[in-house]
Design a protein around this motif. Structure first.
Motif, PDB file in Angstrom:
ATOM      1  N   ALA B 119       1.029  -1.090  -0.005  1.00 49.61           N
ATOM      2  CA  ALA B 119      -0.397   0.120  -0.485  1.00 49.61           C
ATOM      3  C   ALA B 119       1.389   1.252  -0.484  1.00 49.61           C
ATOM      4  N   GLU B 120       1.911   0.978   1.030  1.00 44.91           N
ATOM      5  CA  GLU B 120       2.792   2.358   0.529  1.00 44.91           C
ATOM      6  C   GLU B 120       3.496   2.431  -0.370  1.00 44.91           C
ATOM      7  N   GLU B 121       3.422   1.410  -1.170  1.00 47.31           N
ATOM      8  CA  GLU B 121       4.867   1.810  -2.177  1.00 47.31           C
ATOM      9  C   GLU B 121       3.873   2.313  -3.146  1.00 47.31           C
ATOM     10  N   ASN B 122       2.591   1.846  -3.322  1.00 45.17           N
ATOM     11  CA  ASN B 122       1.109   2.289  -4.607  1.00 45.17           C
ATOM     12  C   ASN B 122       1.349   3.875  -4.255  1.00 45.17           C
ATOM     13  N   LEU B 123       0.760   4.268  -2.876  1.00 42.55           N
ATOM     14  CA  LEU B 123       0.641   5.716  -2.719  1.00 42.55           C
ATOM     15  C   LEU B 123       1.410   6.265  -2.983  1.00 42.55           C
ATOM     16  N   ASN B 124       3.004   6.014  -2.563  1.00 43.82           N
ATOM     17  CA  ASN B 124       3.598   6.752  -2.678  1.00 43.82           C
ATOM     18  C   ASN B 124       4.802   7.219  -4.303  1.00 43.82           C
ATOM     19  N   GLY B 125       3.705   6.036  -5.531  1.00 46.51           N
ATOM     20  CA  GLY B 125       3.905   5.870  -6.764  1.00 46.51           C
ATOM     21  C   GLY B 125       2.846   7.161  -7.381  1.00 46.51           C
ATOM     22  N   LEU B 126       1.439   7.118  -6.412  1.00 51.84           N
ATOM     23  CA  LEU B 126       1.208   7.933  -6.796  1.00 51.84           C
ATOM     24  C   LEU B 126       1.278   9.087  -6.615  1.00 51.84           C
ATOM     25  N   LEU B 127       1.990   9.936  -5.798  1.00 50.48           N
ATOM     26  CA  LEU B 127       2.327  11.240  -5.170  1.00 50.48           C
ATOM     27  C   LEU B 127       3.660  11.528  -6.217  1.00 50.48           C
ATOM     28  N   ASP B 128       3.534  10.556  -7.837  1.00 49.31           N
ATOM     29  CA  ASP B 128       5.259  11.192  -8.203  1.00 49.31           C
ATOM     30  C   ASP B 128       4.818  11.539  -9.231  1.00 49.31           C
ATOM     31  N   ASP B 129       2.880  11.449  -9.637  1.00 48.54           N
ATOM     32  CA  ASP B 129       2.125  11.885 -10.820  1.00 48.54           C
ATOM     33  C   ASP B 129       2.450  13.270 -10.668  1.00 48.54           C
ATOM     34  N   PRO B 130       2.385  13.380 -11.493  1.00 53.26           N
ATOM     35  CA  PRO B 130       2.752  15.489 -12.052  1.00 53.26           C
ATOM     36  C   PRO B 130       1.382  16.096 -12.155  1.00 53.26           C
ATOM     37  N   GLU B 131       0.069  15.676 -12.492  1.00 47.98           N
ATOM     38  CA  GLU B 131      -0.704  15.690 -12.341  1.00 47.98           C
ATOM     39  C   GLU B 131      -1.848  15.751 -11.310  1.00 47.98           C
ATOM     40  N   ILE B 132      -1.218  15.274 -10.230  1.00 47.52           N
ATOM     41  CA  ILE B 132      -1.737  14.805  -9.408  1.00 47.52           C
ATOM     42  C   ILE B 132      -2.489  16.542  -8.370  1.00 47.52           C
ATOM     43  N   THR B 133      -3.414  16.674  -7.999  1.00 43.29           N
ATOM     44  CA  THR B 133      -4.252  17.662  -7.164  1.00 43.29           C
ATOM     45  C   THR B 133      -3.861  17.708  -5.812  1.00 43.29           C
ATOM     46  N   PRO B 134      -4.288  19.031  -5.335  1.00 45.51           N
ATOM     47  CA  PRO B 134      -3.689  18.955  -4.218  1.00 45.51           C
ATOM     48  C   PRO B 134      -4.675  18.796  -2.933  1.00 45.51           C
ATOM     49  N   GLU B 135      -5.309  18.624  -3.512  1.00 45.33           N
ATOM     50  CA  GLU B 135      -6.115  17.784  -2.212  1.00 45.33           C
ATOM     51  C   GLU B 135      -6.130  15.917  -2.646  1.00 45.33           C
ATOM     52  N   GLU B 136      -5.981  15.705  -3.558  1.00 43.82           N
ATOM     53  CA  GLU B 136      -4.610  14.185  -3.272  1.00 43.82           C
ATOM     54  C   GLU B 136      -4.202  14.166  -2.816  1.00 43.82           C
ATOM     55  N   VAL B 137      -3.118  14.851  -2.972  1.00 44.82           N
ATOM     56  CA  VAL B 137      -1.490  14.858  -2.020  1.00 44.82           C
ATOM     57  C   VAL B 137      -2.562  15.083  -0.819  1.00 44.82           C
ATOM     58  N   THR B 138      -3.014  15.433  -0.284  1.00 43.29           N
ATOM     59  CA  THR B 138      -3.352  15.645   1.684  1.00 43.29           C
ATOM     60  C   THR B 138      -4.137  14.233   1.613  1.00 43.29           C
ATOM     61  N   ASN B 139      -4.936  13.943   1.005  1.00 39.25           N
ATOM     62  CA  ASN B 139      -5.529  12.361   1.222  1.00 39.25           C
ATOM     63  C   ASN B 139      -4.038  11.198   1.040  1.00 39.25           C
ATOM     64  N   ILE B 140      -3.836  11.216   0.598  1.00 38.90           N
ATOM     65  CA  ILE B 140      -2.485  10.588   0.332  1.00 38.90           C
ATOM     66  C   ILE B 140      -1.568  10.788   1.374  1.00 38.90           C
ATOM     67  N   GLU B 141      -0.871  12.367   1.777  1.00 39.03           N
ATOM     68  CA  GLU B 141       0.373  11.755   2.548  1.00 39.03           C
ATOM     69  C   GLU B 141      -1.170  11.482   4.134  1.00 39.03           C
ATOM     70  N   MET B 142      -2.074  11.467   4.148  1.00 36.28           N
ATOM     71  CA  MET B 142      -3.091  11.255   5.193  1.00 36.28           C
ATOM     72  C   MET B 142      -2.860   9.518   5.540  1.00 36.28           C
ATOM     73  N   ASP B 143      -2.988   9.437   4.705  1.00 37.03           N
ATOM     74  CA  ASP B 143      -2.756   7.632   4.382  1.00 37.03           C
ATOM     75  C   ASP B 143      -1.486   7.297   4.984  1.00 37.03           C
ATOM     76  N   LEU B 144      -0.541   8.127   4.329  1.00 33.11           N
ATOM     77  CA  LEU B 144       0.643   7.125   4.539  1.00 33.11           C
ATOM     78  C   LEU B 144       1.069   7.769   5.696  1.00 33.11           C
ATOM     79  N   ASN B 145       0.611   8.069   6.740  1.00 31.72           N
ATOM     80  CA  ASN B 145       1.118   8.791   7.742  1.00 31.72           C
ATOM     81  C   ASN B 145       0.783   7.783   8.894  1.00 31.72           C
TER      82      ASN B 145
END
Lengths: 181, 181
Positions: B119-145
């Motif tokens: 799950a961590e790998e997948n989420l970190n992978g998503l963070l690299d996507d250039p078209e990611i929205t700020p809201e998504e970044v927040t969500n992903i970071e919350m999950d990673l946390n």
DNA sequence: CTGTATATACAGTTTATATTGTACGGTTTT
DNA sequence: AAAACCGTACAATATAAACTGTATATACAG
């Protein structure tokens, strides 16, 4: 653009794994999915939100969340002005672990220590019978012996529960520090 | 005269209680009855004896005894000249307890720690996507946390298992002495 | 090597558990 | 006071687990 479903997919996979684990401990799949869902949900949830997110019936949510509450895996949370009941997952998983197993172990002790006492009484009563045969005496004494050993186990388990509940266990197995980045 | 059934009745009641406890831990009724029966049986037993004493099918005895063996609640025992497999209950209940829960906890760690990494790998992978929205970044970071916190729990649990398996736990929660009369 | 006895695999049956839909009782809002 | 809403009991259904009987593979004794 990153689709929301990719984040959800990562969650879903982990939730599935949590569900499997919880099934190992005798919890139903719906309880596992529900707990997993709440684990990732930032704010406290209503039954309706649970229903939406898990895709399961409201009845399942109601019974599931109550069962999880009894195990202290989730907590009711009040919020002014909100009519619906709100629940959130216990964030401290070590605490959940201890709570869960101590409840189980307590139940085991309660249930079996009582049964053991009754069995001892009955067997001791039989020993008083004047018409008892020597062979029977041997059998009864063997049983009493086993039960006496079992009692030691329950005593040990009682102490183990105390060690967990008091937090003394953390002196010997400390919880690693969380380092916020 | 004391009928044999009175002794058996005392046993039966305690076995029932044991069975209920084991059900709590996810073991089937037949496994509970079987273990309870073996608990009271002095000598190692054959499948046929188990069948007679429990009144259940031989298939149940075969699968049951194998499952109990895997959990180290019973042991195979060889006896010269006896063709049938012989089994006896582990007499040290504290050992059984530790064995049982350490196996479970190991399974939990193995299963979930792996899922967590993925799950961590997948989420970190998503963070690299250039078209990611700020809201998504927040969500992903919350999950990673959350996942980072969960990792601490697994680390703790791993250490707990070590403490049990090594016997170190007995330094802090000693097993009471058995005093033979 | 053959016959016999033992343990397990497998499929079918029974039993129990999990889950859902509907209906109800209790509370709050209008 | 009526209407709307929320959570839970209950009964019905769907799903899964336990258990058994028969059939097969394996191991041993003669």
């Amino acid at each position: 653009m990153v689709t929301p479903t990719k984040i959800e997919e990562a969650r879903r996979a982990y939730i599935e794994s949590l569900t499997e684990t919880m099934a190992m401990y005798g919890l139903s799949p719906s309880m596992g999915r529900l707990y997993g869902t709440m684990f990732f949900h930032e704010d406290p949830m209503t039954l309706d939100e649970m229903m939406d997110l898990t895709g399961m019936s409201k009845t399942s949510m109601s019974t599931g969340v109550r069962a999880l509450s009894a195990l202290k895996l989730v907590h009711k949370k009040w919020q002014k002005g909100v009519r619906k009941d709100l629940y959130e997952a216990e964030h401290d998983q070590v605490r959940s672990f201890i709570e869960f197993f101590c409840v189980m172990w307590d139940k085991e002790i309660e249930l079996n220590a009582r049964a053991l006492s009754r069995a001892e009484e009955n067997l001791n009563g039989l020993l008083d019978d004047p018409e008892i045969t020597p062979e029977e005496v041997t059998n009864i004494e063997m049983d009493l012996n086993r039960l006496a050993k079992a009692k030691l186990y329950y005593t040990w388990l009682r102490n183990l529960v105390k060690t967990f509940e008091s937090g003394e266990i953390f002196d010997h197995v400390p919880v690693p520090e969380y380092l916020d980045k």
